[in-house]
Scaffold this motif. Structure first.
Motif, mmCIF file in Angstrom:
data_model
loop_
_atom_site.group_PDB
_atom_site.id
_atom_site.type_symbol
_atom_site.label_atom_id
_atom_site.label_comp_id
_atom_site.label_asym_id
_atom_site.label_seq_id
_atom_site.Cartn_x
_atom_site.Cartn_y
_atom_site.Cartn_z
ATOM 1 N N GLY A 250 0.801 -1.229 0.000
ATOM 2 C CA GLY A 250 0.000 0.000 0.000
ATOM 3 C C GLY A 250 0.828 1.271 0.000
ATOM 4 N N ALA B 102 -4.343 -3.470 5.580
ATOM 5 C CA ALA B 102 -3.758 -2.480 4.675
ATOM 6 C C ALA B 102 -4.103 -1.059 5.093
ATOM 7 N N MET C 174 -6.607 -6.831 3.199
ATOM 8 C CA MET C 174 -7.232 -5.499 3.187
ATOM 9 C C MET C 174 -7.569 -5.029 4.600
ATOM 10 N N GLN D 117 -13.815 4.687 2.676
ATOM 11 C CA GLN D 117 -13.829 3.878 3.900
ATOM 12 C C GLN D 117 -13.539 4.741 5.122
ATOM 13 N N THR E 224 -4.550 -8.229 -5.159
ATOM 14 C CA THR E 224 -4.173 -9.352 -4.291
ATOM 15 C C THR E 224 -4.532 -10.709 -4.887
ATOM 16 N N THR F 198 -9.456 -7.579 9.754
ATOM 17 C CA THR F 198 -8.775 -8.740 9.173
ATOM 18 C C THR F 198 -9.700 -9.958 9.075
ATOM 19 N N PHE G 180 -6.950 0.326 -3.671
ATOM 20 C CA PHE G 180 -5.994 -0.506 -4.391
ATOM 21 C C PHE G 180 -6.531 -0.767 -5.801
ATOM 22 N N LEU H 254 -13.394 -4.921 -1.592
ATOM 23 C CA LEU H 254 -12.569 -4.593 -0.425
ATOM 24 C C LEU H 254 -11.308 -3.854 -0.863
ATOM 25 N N GLU H 255 -10.707 -4.282 -1.967
ATOM 26 C CA GLU H 255 -9.535 -3.572 -2.503
ATOM 27 C C GLU H 255 -9.902 -2.122 -2.847
ATOM 28 N N ARG I 98 -7.283 -12.763 1.023
ATOM 29 C CA ARG I 98 -7.324 -11.451 0.358
ATOM 30 C C ARG I 98 -8.050 -10.426 1.237
ATOM 31 N N ASN J 69 -9.933 0.328 -0.012
ATOM 32 C CA ASN J 69 -8.597 0.815 0.362
ATOM 33 C C ASN J 69 -7.893 1.499 -0.808
#
Length: 408
Positions: free
Chosen positions: A15, A389, A386, A169, A372, A333, A367, A361-362, A382, A365
């Motif tokens: 990240g 991250a 996140m 987020q 992932t 997590t 991404f 989820l990526e 995965r 964040n």
């Protein structure tokens, strides 16, 4: 100007690297990722798949000799929040011992042993760091500040919630920057009124504008050595002296409470949802919806512990399903997997309840999609990545502001 050279520690799935490289001003010259509790190093596998294995270490950082780490302008990392207490040892009464497993001391070792230490530091942690541990509020952060000062750095910090600045987020983290006393930025900070630095002119204030009341700014001195700080800092006090915004230079803390100043477009959870068909495995079976609703609902009930002791348990309701017109809750997590949970996200699409996909989820964040995705990496893993991250957009904005300040 040449790109600033960067060492990336505790790299996760990259990240920090993504955010810095987005600015065009930074080049990662060495990275390290090691997960002590797992045999298979999944995060490091993803990192190497995305960025290549060159100059990447998948060894315990506390075992990596400092000479193996190249010189760089900037050291970055999101290190674990642990117990930072220190003590002297009989064999080395001048030295300090922090538990070798506490990764802060690996950063400290690298900075102290390098003949040419990085001029700048850019670190991230959970905001709990400002008030831990519970019996000595703020002690851990005070130890870090003082240890960095002894290594020649001034520090500025801010607790930033990504959603306050339009990101999708609600993720609140402390970011802190260190400036070595050999740099122009250190000298600029030393000459500038700290109030204006915190509220207007600092690297973090320029990246993420704030509102604050100058009359509420507090100052305190952090005196003594690390061992005495560890033993006695803020003992017996209920509150940490550190607010969500602050500067530490030459023994003196200036700190205040600020709030975000932002009135542009804000992204919401609904903005990251995939269009089109979603794999059936992410949908919740109708017979399981009541289990999810119960876990997310308000509760007042008598529960019995394993030892037979009965106690009253209560908790408030959570929004169910998650609102699509607001930034999402923080990813944790344990986000992955099918089992019902109070904390996993659930959305309602096409009149059905479902969990979030790894791509969604990526996106929360910031991404790239499928960053992932890799053979042998489960969707649950995965999601775990996140949950660990940081929000890439926050790093990118701070990185751009830091580069600008260094060069003007």
């Amino acid at each position: 100007m040449d790109k600033l050279r960067v060492i990336e520690l505790f790299a996760g799935v990259g990240g920090f690297r993504l955010g810095l490289e987005q600015t065009g001003h930074y080049k990662i010259v060495w990275s390290s990722q090691w997960e002590p509790s797992t045999k298979t190093q999944h995060a490091s596998m993803v990192y190497e798949a995305r960025f290549g294995p060159e100059n990447h270490s998948n060894s315990d950082i506390s075992e990596v000799p400092t000479p193996e780490i190249p010189d760089a302008d900037l050291l970055v990392g999101g290190f674990p929040c642990q117990d930072y207490s220190v003590a002297t040892t009989l064999q080395n009464s001048k030295g300090l011992i922090g538990n070798k497993g506490v990764l802060w001391w690996s950063i400290h070792r690298i900075l102290s042993e390098k003949k040419q230490p990085p001029k700048y530091l850019f670190l991230e942690n959970v905001d709990r760091l400002l008030k831990s541990p519970s019996n000595q509020r703020g002690r851990d952060f005070a130890i870090m500040l003082k240890s960095l000062e002894q290594l020649g750095y001034a520090v500025e910090w801010r607790v930033i919630n990504a959603a306050d600045y339009g990101m999708p987020q609600r993720r609140r983290r402390i970011f802190f920057l260190g400036y070595h006393k050999s740099t122009k930025l250190y000298k600029k900070l030393k000459k500038t009124d700290t109030k204006s630095w915190l509220l207007e002119n600092g690297v973090l204030a320029e990246a993420f504008p704030v509102q604050g009341d100058a009359s509420t700014i507090k100052t305190l001195d952090i005196m003594g050595d690390l061992v005495s700080l560890s033993d006695s800092f803020n003992k017996g006090q209920k509150l940490s002296p550190f607010e969500n915004t602050g500067v530490f230079i030459e023994g003196k803390v200036t700190t205040t409470k600020t709030s975000a100043s932002y009135d542009a477009v804000k992204m919401a959870l609904g903005d990251v949802l995939l269009k089109g068909a979603i794999p059936e495995e992410f949908f919740i079976a109708p017979e399981d919806v009541p289990k999810w609703a119960y876990l997310k609902g308000a509760k007042k009930e008598v529960r019995t512990a394993k030892n037979g002791f009965s106690y009253n348990y209560s908790e408030g309701a959570m929004v169910f399903p998650d609102a699509l017109d607001n930034a999402s809750r923080t990813i944790i997590t344990g986000e992955g997997g099918k089992s019902p949970s109070r904390f996993k996200h659930v959305v309602r699409t096409d009149n059905r309840f479902r969990r979030l996909t790894p791509i969604e989820l990526e996106r929360l964040n910031m991404f790239p999609d499928n960053h992932t995705r890799l053979e042998g990496i489960s969707d649950t893993k995965r999601a775990f990545f996140m949950g660990n991250a940081l929000v890439v957009g926050v790093v990118s904005k701070i990185g751009a502001s830091l580069h600008k300040k260094i060069n003007f």
